[in-house]
Design a protein around this motif. Sequence first.
Motif, PDB file in Angstrom:
ATOM      1  N   SER A  89     -47.202   6.091 -69.102  1.00 15.68           N
ATOM      2  CA  SER A  89     -48.311   6.149 -70.601  1.00 15.68           C
ATOM      3  C   SER A  89     -47.208   6.833 -71.514  1.00 15.68           C
ATOM      4  CB  SER A  89     -49.642   7.695 -69.884  1.00 15.68           C
ATOM      5  OG  SER A  89     -48.833   8.397 -68.689  1.00 15.68           O
ATOM      6  N   ASP A  90     -46.427   7.124 -70.906  1.00  9.66           N
ATOM      7  CA  ASP A  90     -45.510   7.851 -72.151  1.00  9.66           C
ATOM      8  C   ASP A  90     -43.713   7.436 -70.875  1.00  9.66           C
ATOM      9  OD1 ASP A  90     -44.130   9.167 -74.043  1.00  9.66           O
ATOM     10  OD2 ASP A  90     -45.234  10.990 -73.944  1.00  9.66           O
ATOM     11  N   SER A  91     -43.200   6.430 -72.127  1.00  8.94           N
ATOM     12  CA  SER A  91     -41.785   6.050 -71.774  1.00  8.94           C
ATOM     13  C   SER A  91     -40.678   7.222 -72.039  1.00  8.94           C
ATOM     14  CB  SER A  91     -41.778   4.584 -72.508  1.00  8.94           C
ATOM     15  OG  SER A  91     -42.098   4.865 -74.372  1.00  8.94           O
ATOM     16  N   THR A  92     -41.167   8.483 -73.470  1.00  9.10           N
ATOM     17  CA  THR A  92     -40.444   9.105 -73.085  1.00  9.10           C
ATOM     18  C   THR A  92     -40.523  10.121 -72.483  1.00  9.10           C
ATOM     19  OG1 THR A  92     -42.145  10.458 -75.007  1.00  9.10           O
ATOM     20  CG2 THR A  92     -40.278   9.168 -75.516  1.00  9.10           C
ATOM     21  N   ILE A  93     -41.398  10.308 -71.447  1.00  7.73           N
ATOM     22  CA  ILE A  93     -41.039  10.693 -70.478  1.00  7.73           C
ATOM     23  C   ILE A  93     -40.747  10.408 -68.781  1.00  7.73           C
ATOM     24  CG2 ILE A  93     -42.501  12.619 -69.223  1.00  7.73           C
ATOM     25  CD1 ILE A  93     -43.964  13.490 -71.542  1.00  7.73           C
ATOM     26  N   ALA A  94     -41.339   8.970 -68.678  1.00  6.38           N
ATOM     27  CA  ALA A  94     -40.689   8.192 -67.296  1.00  6.38           C
ATOM     28  C   ALA A  94     -40.905   6.794 -67.896  1.00  6.38           C
ATOM     29  CB  ALA A  94     -41.677   8.874 -65.980  1.00  6.38           C
ATOM     30  N   THR A  95     -39.851   6.029 -67.586  1.00  2.98           N
ATOM     31  CA  THR A  95     -39.912   4.662 -67.473  1.00  2.98           C
ATOM     32  C   THR A  95     -40.680   4.448 -66.047  1.00  2.98           C
ATOM     33  OG1 THR A  95     -37.699   4.627 -67.316  1.00  2.98           O
ATOM     34  CG2 THR A  95     -38.741   4.558 -69.409  1.00  2.98           C
ATOM     35  N   VAL A  96     -40.868   2.272 -65.901  1.00  2.00           N
ATOM     36  CA  VAL A  96     -40.902   2.331 -65.359  1.00  2.00           C
ATOM     37  C   VAL A  96     -40.635   0.746 -64.858  1.00  2.00           C
ATOM     38  CG1 VAL A  96     -43.107   2.251 -65.414  1.00  2.00           C
ATOM     39  CG2 VAL A  96     -42.818   1.698 -62.537  1.00  2.00           C
ATOM     40  N   VAL A  97     -40.281   0.317 -64.591  1.00  2.00           N
ATOM     41  CA  VAL A  97     -39.901  -1.366 -63.725  1.00  2.00           C
ATOM     42  C   VAL A  97     -39.736  -1.761 -62.950  1.00  2.00           C
ATOM     43  CG1 VAL A  97     -38.264  -2.830 -64.561  1.00  2.00           C
ATOM     44  CG2 VAL A  97     -38.177  -0.792 -66.327  1.00  2.00           C
ATOM     45  N   ASP A  98     -40.716  -2.556 -62.038  1.00  4.58           N
ATOM     46  CA  ASP A  98     -40.576  -3.511 -61.019  1.00  4.58           C
ATOM     47  C   ASP A  98     -40.493  -1.606 -59.964  1.00  4.58           C
ATOM     48  OD1 ASP A  98     -40.209  -5.365 -61.675  1.00  4.58           O
ATOM     49  OD2 ASP A  98     -38.531  -5.791 -61.532  1.00  4.58           O
ATOM     50  N   GLY A 107     -42.281  17.077 -69.281  1.00  9.92           N
ATOM     51  CA  GLY A 107     -43.485  16.791 -69.247  1.00  9.92           C
ATOM     52  C   GLY A 107     -44.220  16.214 -68.523  1.00  9.92           C
ATOM     53  N   GLU A 108     -45.786  15.265 -69.114  1.00  9.60           N
ATOM     54  CA  GLU A 108     -46.168  14.793 -67.591  1.00  9.60           C
ATOM     55  C   GLU A 108     -46.581  13.134 -68.402  1.00  9.60           C
ATOM     56  OE1 GLU A 108     -49.820  16.555 -66.175  1.00  9.60           O
ATOM     57  OE2 GLU A 108     -48.587  18.417 -65.418  1.00  9.60           O
ATOM     58  N   ALA A 109     -46.680  12.059 -67.032  1.00 13.12           N
ATOM     59  CA  ALA A 109     -46.425  10.755 -67.204  1.00 13.12           C
ATOM     60  C   ALA A 109     -46.749  10.128 -66.278  1.00 13.12           C
ATOM     61  CB  ALA A 109     -46.053  10.203 -67.533  1.00 13.12           C
ATOM     62  N   ARG A 126     -48.803  10.488 -60.825  1.00  9.21           N
ATOM     63  CA  ARG A 126     -48.234  11.293 -61.945  1.00  9.21           C
ATOM     64  C   ARG A 126     -47.035  12.062 -61.039  1.00  9.21           C
ATOM     65  NH1 ARG A 126     -49.884  17.105 -61.055  1.00  9.21           N
ATOM     66  NH2 ARG A 126     -50.438  18.102 -63.452  1.00  9.21           N
ATOM     67  N   VAL A 127     -46.675  11.723 -62.758  1.00 13.82           N
ATOM     68  CA  VAL A 127     -44.933  11.661 -62.277  1.00 13.82           C
ATOM     69  C   VAL A 127     -44.933  13.253 -63.607  1.00 13.82           C
ATOM     70  CG1 VAL A 127     -42.664  10.613 -62.553  1.00 13.82           C
ATOM     71  CG2 VAL A 127     -44.183   9.916 -62.037  1.00 13.82           C
ATOM     72  N   VAL A 128     -44.350  14.510 -63.515  1.00 10.26           N
ATOM     73  CA  VAL A 128     -44.347  15.859 -63.591  1.00 10.26           C
ATOM     74  C   VAL A 128     -42.702  16.089 -64.072  1.00 10.26           C
ATOM     75  CG1 VAL A 128     -44.080  18.443 -63.967  1.00 10.26           C
ATOM     76  CG2 VAL A 128     -46.044  16.513 -62.673  1.00 10.26           C
ATOM     77  N   VAL A 129     -41.747  15.544 -65.219  1.00 11.01           N
ATOM     78  CA  VAL A 129     -41.529  15.943 -65.430  1.00 11.01           C
ATOM     79  C   VAL A 129     -40.767  17.550 -65.692  1.00 11.01           C
ATOM     80  CG1 VAL A 129     -38.695  14.446 -66.625  1.00 11.01           C
ATOM     81  CG2 VAL A 129     -40.409  13.390 -65.344  1.00 11.01           C
ATOM     82  N   LYS A 130     -39.278  17.856 -64.768  1.00 13.88           N
ATOM     83  CA  LYS A 130     -39.056  19.397 -65.607  1.00 13.88           C
ATOM     84  C   LYS A 130     -37.174  19.112 -65.556  1.00 13.88           C
ATOM     85  CE  LYS A 130     -41.934  21.995 -62.156  1.00 13.88           C
ATOM     86  NZ  LYS A 130     -41.992  23.079 -61.277  1.00 13.88           N
ATOM     87  N   THR A 167     -29.429  18.160 -73.689  1.00 15.62           N
ATOM     88  CA  THR A 167     -29.110  19.442 -74.845  1.00 15.62           C
ATOM     89  C   THR A 167     -29.811  20.549 -73.262  1.00 15.62           C
ATOM     90  OG1 THR A 167     -30.727  19.161 -75.732  1.00 15.62           O
ATOM     91  CG2 THR A 167     -29.343  18.619 -76.834  1.00 15.62           C
ATOM     92  N   VAL A 168     -29.670  21.147 -73.439  1.00 13.92           N
ATOM     93  CA  VAL A 168     -30.373  22.627 -73.254  1.00 13.92           C
ATOM     94  C   VAL A 168     -31.979  22.539 -72.866  1.00 13.92           C
ATOM     95  CG1 VAL A 168     -28.713  24.701 -72.656  1.00 13.92           C
ATOM     96  CG2 VAL A 168     -30.017  24.156 -74.474  1.00 13.92           C
ATOM     97  N   THR A 169     -32.030  21.796 -73.695  1.00 13.06           N
ATOM     98  CA  THR A 169     -33.889  21.960 -74.176  1.00 13.06           C
ATOM     99  C   THR A 169     -34.071  20.754 -73.084  1.00 13.06           C
ATOM    100  OG1 THR A 169     -33.637  20.694 -76.161  1.00 13.06           O
ATOM    101  CG2 THR A 169     -33.747  22.913 -76.462  1.00 13.06           C
ATOM    102  N   GLY A 170     -33.315  19.250 -72.951  1.00 15.47           N
ATOM    103  CA  GLY A 170     -33.604  17.933 -72.506  1.00 15.47           C
ATOM    104  C   GLY A 170     -34.154  16.586 -72.707  1.00 15.47           C
ATOM    105  N   ALA A 171     -32.940  17.225 -74.607  1.00 12.85           N
ATOM    106  CA  ALA A 171     -32.942  15.894 -74.991  1.00 12.85           C
ATOM    107  C   ALA A 171     -31.937  14.877 -74.506  1.00 12.85           C
ATOM    108  CB  ALA A 171     -32.490  16.352 -76.336  1.00 12.85           C
TER     109      ALA A 171
END
Length: 207
Positions: A89-98, A107-109, A126-130, A167-171
Amino acid sequence: AWSTSDSTIATVVDGKVVAIGVGDATITVATTDGSNLTATCRVVVKPILATSIALDIVEKEAHIGEEFTLTATVLPTNTTNPAIAWSTSDSTIATVVDGKVVAIGVGEATVTVATTDGSNLTATCRVVVKSILVSIDKVENNFVVTTENKNIVITSTTDNSIVRVFTVTGAHIGDGHIYAGKATIAVPVRGIYVVYVDNKATKVIVK
């Protein structure tokens, strides 16, 4: 005498018909006494559609840079077309291949797997990324981080380890591999960065 119009769809032997592939075939029986009489049966072979799909993980917490693999189970096992498709649902938070998921940003994806045989079945995780900083003080490190101008230099005795800098903000700043005991990653500006090597992390100040 028995015959089939398409043996890739249906075969016939002594009147016994076996469905082979999806499609339409005509089974014909004919007299052999010279009267040239025939009778036919139209056979329509339909696919075995999936009746369910499920994931082994339905909810997962991960830190930036973490990877994990989802396994999908499609039933019945003799489904004609067992192929599946993955999406996020959001490739900036989590990607998936096979089925392999990589945590990219905080965030959440929702990672979705879907059947492709027309049954339109789906299963989700549901993937919660911290932020990696959440666990930074809880992990022992086996590598050394130094700086040279605006470069972060990582030395380790373990070659081929994956290095990620944030970065410390996660970038996400950049990736690398430990080669011959060393990896160097350039950063755009001076500041505090998080260096992540495999499952271990530390902070570094680039002055």
